[in-house]
Design a protein around this motif. Structure first.
Motif, PDB file in Angstrom:
ATOM      1  N   GLU A  77       0.854  -1.180   0.000  1.00 52.28           N
ATOM      2  CA  GLU A  77       0.000   0.000   0.000  1.00 52.28           C
ATOM      3  C   GLU A  77       0.890   1.229   0.000  1.00 52.28           C
ATOM      4  OE1 GLU A  77      -3.302   0.069  -0.139  1.00 52.28           O
ATOM      5  OE2 GLU A  77      -3.564  -2.094   0.002  1.00 52.28           O
ATOM      6  N   ARG A  78       0.342   2.344  -0.442  1.00 55.22           N
ATOM      7  CA  ARG A  78       1.121   3.590  -0.450  1.00 55.22           C
ATOM      8  C   ARG A  78       1.217   4.117   0.978  1.00 55.22           C
ATOM      9  NH1 ARG A  78       2.989   7.116  -3.929  1.00 55.22           N
ATOM     10  NH2 ARG A  78       1.891   6.423  -5.778  1.00 55.22           N
ATOM     11  N   ALA A  79       2.458   4.206   1.445  1.00 55.78           N
ATOM     12  CA  ALA A  79       2.717   4.717   2.792  1.00 55.78           C
ATOM     13  C   ALA A  79       3.414   6.062   2.674  1.00 55.78           C
ATOM     14  CB  ALA A  79       3.591   3.747   3.567  1.00 55.78           C
ATOM     15  N   ALA A  80       3.083   6.971   3.570  1.00 55.79           N
ATOM     16  CA  ALA A  80       3.741   8.277   3.552  1.00 55.79           C
ATOM     17  C   ALA A  80       5.233   8.125   3.829  1.00 55.79           C
ATOM     18  CB  ALA A  80       3.100   9.198   4.583  1.00 55.79           C
ATOM     19  N   ASP A  81       5.564   7.193   4.704  1.00 57.31           N
ATOM     20  CA  ASP A  81       6.958   6.958   5.055  1.00 57.31           C
ATOM     21  C   ASP A  81       7.073   5.526   5.564  1.00 57.31           C
ATOM     22  OD1 ASP A  81       9.623   7.427   5.525  1.00 57.31           O
ATOM     23  OD2 ASP A  81       9.309   8.443   7.434  1.00 57.31           O
ATOM     24  N   GLY A  82       8.062   4.802   5.111  1.00 54.96           N
ATOM     25  CA  GLY A  82       8.250   3.438   5.589  1.00 54.96           C
ATOM     26  C   GLY A  82       7.562   2.421   4.705  1.00 54.96           C
ATOM     27  N   LEU A  83       7.120   1.314   5.346  1.00 47.76           N
ATOM     28  CA  LEU A  83       6.499   0.238   4.577  1.00 47.76           C
ATOM     29  C   LEU A  83       5.102  -0.050   5.100  1.00 47.76           C
ATOM     30  CD1 LEU A  83       6.670  -2.766   6.261  1.00 47.76           C
ATOM     31  CD2 LEU A  83       9.064  -2.280   5.900  1.00 47.76           C
ATOM     32  N   TRP A  84       4.246  -0.506   4.184  1.00 45.30           N
ATOM     33  CA  TRP A  84       2.879  -0.870   4.542  1.00 45.30           C
ATOM     34  C   TRP A  84       2.425  -1.941   3.566  1.00 45.30           C
ATOM     35  CZ3 TRP A  84      -1.954   2.716   3.802  1.00 45.30           C
ATOM     36  CH2 TRP A  84      -3.083   2.101   4.339  1.00 45.30           C
ATOM     37  N   TYR A  85       2.225  -3.132   4.080  1.00 42.43           N
ATOM     38  CA  TYR A  85       1.736  -4.270   3.299  1.00 42.43           C
ATOM     39  C   TYR A  85       0.533  -4.831   4.032  1.00 42.43           C
ATOM     40  CZ  TYR A  85       6.153  -4.208   0.755  1.00 42.43           C
ATOM     41  OH  TYR A  85       7.212  -3.842  -0.028  1.00 42.43           O
ATOM     42  N   ARG A  86      -0.510  -5.210   3.276  1.00 43.98           N
ATOM     43  CA  ARG A  86      -1.690  -5.766   3.954  1.00 43.98           C
ATOM     44  C   ARG A  86      -2.455  -6.703   3.045  1.00 43.98           C
ATOM     45  NH1 ARG A  86      -6.925  -2.825   3.615  1.00 43.98           N
ATOM     46  NH2 ARG A  86      -6.717  -1.428   1.846  1.00 43.98           N
ATOM     47  N   GLY A 136       5.692  -0.469   9.018  1.00 43.80           N
ATOM     48  CA  GLY A 136       6.898  -0.127   9.755  1.00 43.80           C
ATOM     49  C   GLY A 136       7.718   0.957   9.109  1.00 43.80           C
ATOM     50  N   ARG A 137       8.789   1.248   9.791  1.00 39.21           N
ATOM     51  CA  ARG A 137       9.735   2.257   9.328  1.00 39.21           C
ATOM     52  C   ARG A 137      11.100   1.868   9.862  1.00 39.21           C
ATOM     53  NH1 ARG A 137      10.069   8.387  11.208  1.00 39.21           N
ATOM     54  NH2 ARG A 137      11.751   9.006   9.815  1.00 39.21           N
ATOM     55  N   GLY A 138      12.097   1.838   8.968  1.00 40.98           N
ATOM     56  CA  GLY A 138      13.435   1.434   9.387  1.00 40.98           C
ATOM     57  C   GLY A 138      13.440  -0.027   9.790  1.00 40.98           C
ATOM     58  N   THR A 139      13.958  -0.313  10.961  1.00 40.77           N
ATOM     59  CA  THR A 139      14.024  -1.709  11.425  1.00 40.77           C
ATOM     60  C   THR A 139      12.840  -2.112  12.284  1.00 40.77           C
ATOM     61  OG1 THR A 139      15.324  -1.077  13.360  1.00 40.77           O
ATOM     62  CG2 THR A 139      16.546  -1.724  11.379  1.00 40.77           C
ATOM     63  N   LEU A 140      11.931  -1.171  12.572  1.00 45.11           N
ATOM     64  CA  LEU A 140      10.778  -1.459  13.427  1.00 45.11           C
ATOM     65  C   LEU A 140       9.530  -1.661  12.582  1.00 45.11           C
ATOM     66  CD1 LEU A 140      11.381   1.190  16.227  1.00 45.11           C
ATOM     67  CD2 LEU A 140      12.042  -1.212  16.197  1.00 45.11           C
TER      68      LEU A 140
END
Length: 140
Positions: free
Chosen positions: A102-111, A119-123
């Motif tokens: 999915e489009r995330a403003a920052d980081g990753l988003w999968y669903r 998440g973002r970075g390592t979290l």
């Protein structure tokens, strides 16, 4: 007149010494300095440093694997398939689920309809239907 044994041994020993000394390095050549050795090693390298754009292009056009450890003790093995904009998450109990990017403003988003990895970075936060969300940290 026959040569006696000590003379024969001396002559053969000198001949062997002469042959062996011819095999060593030329004493007139000075050993290479540390800088010269380092320069030759750098010139001999077959790989080169990649630019930021090349690194980003590689990441966007291949599958990247990561492992997350979560606070609830779960271990997630994730294959981020960037060309297909998907991620396959394998949980520690053997389940596998495909998530769509999915489009995330920052980081990753999968669903998917029942699970989510954000998440973002390592979290990251792992949410799966029927279980409370858990915080995870990438270890690979």
């Amino acid at each position: 007149m026959k040569p006696d044994l000590p003379q024969l041994m001396l002559v053969s020993g000198l001949a062997a010494l002469a042959l062996l000394s011819a095999c060593g390095p030329d004493p007139s050549e000075a050993p290479a300095s540390g800088d010269a050795v380092k320069q030759r090693a750098m010139e001999a390298q077959t790989t080169r440093r990649r630019t930021g754009a090349e690194i980003q292009d590689r990441a966007l056009n291949r599958v990247i694997q990561a492992v997350y450890l979560c606070e609830n003790g779960e271990r997630l093995s994730v294959d981020f398939d960037n060309p297909r904009q998907m991620a396959t998450v394998r949980t520690s109990n053997g389940e596998a689920v495909d998530l769509y990017q999915e489009r995330a403003a920052d980081g990753l988003w999968y669903r998917s309809s029942t699970t989510e990895l954000r998440g973002r970075g390592t979290l990251a936060t792992w949410t799966s239907q029927g279980r409370p969300s858990t915080e995870c940290r990438a270890i690979d």
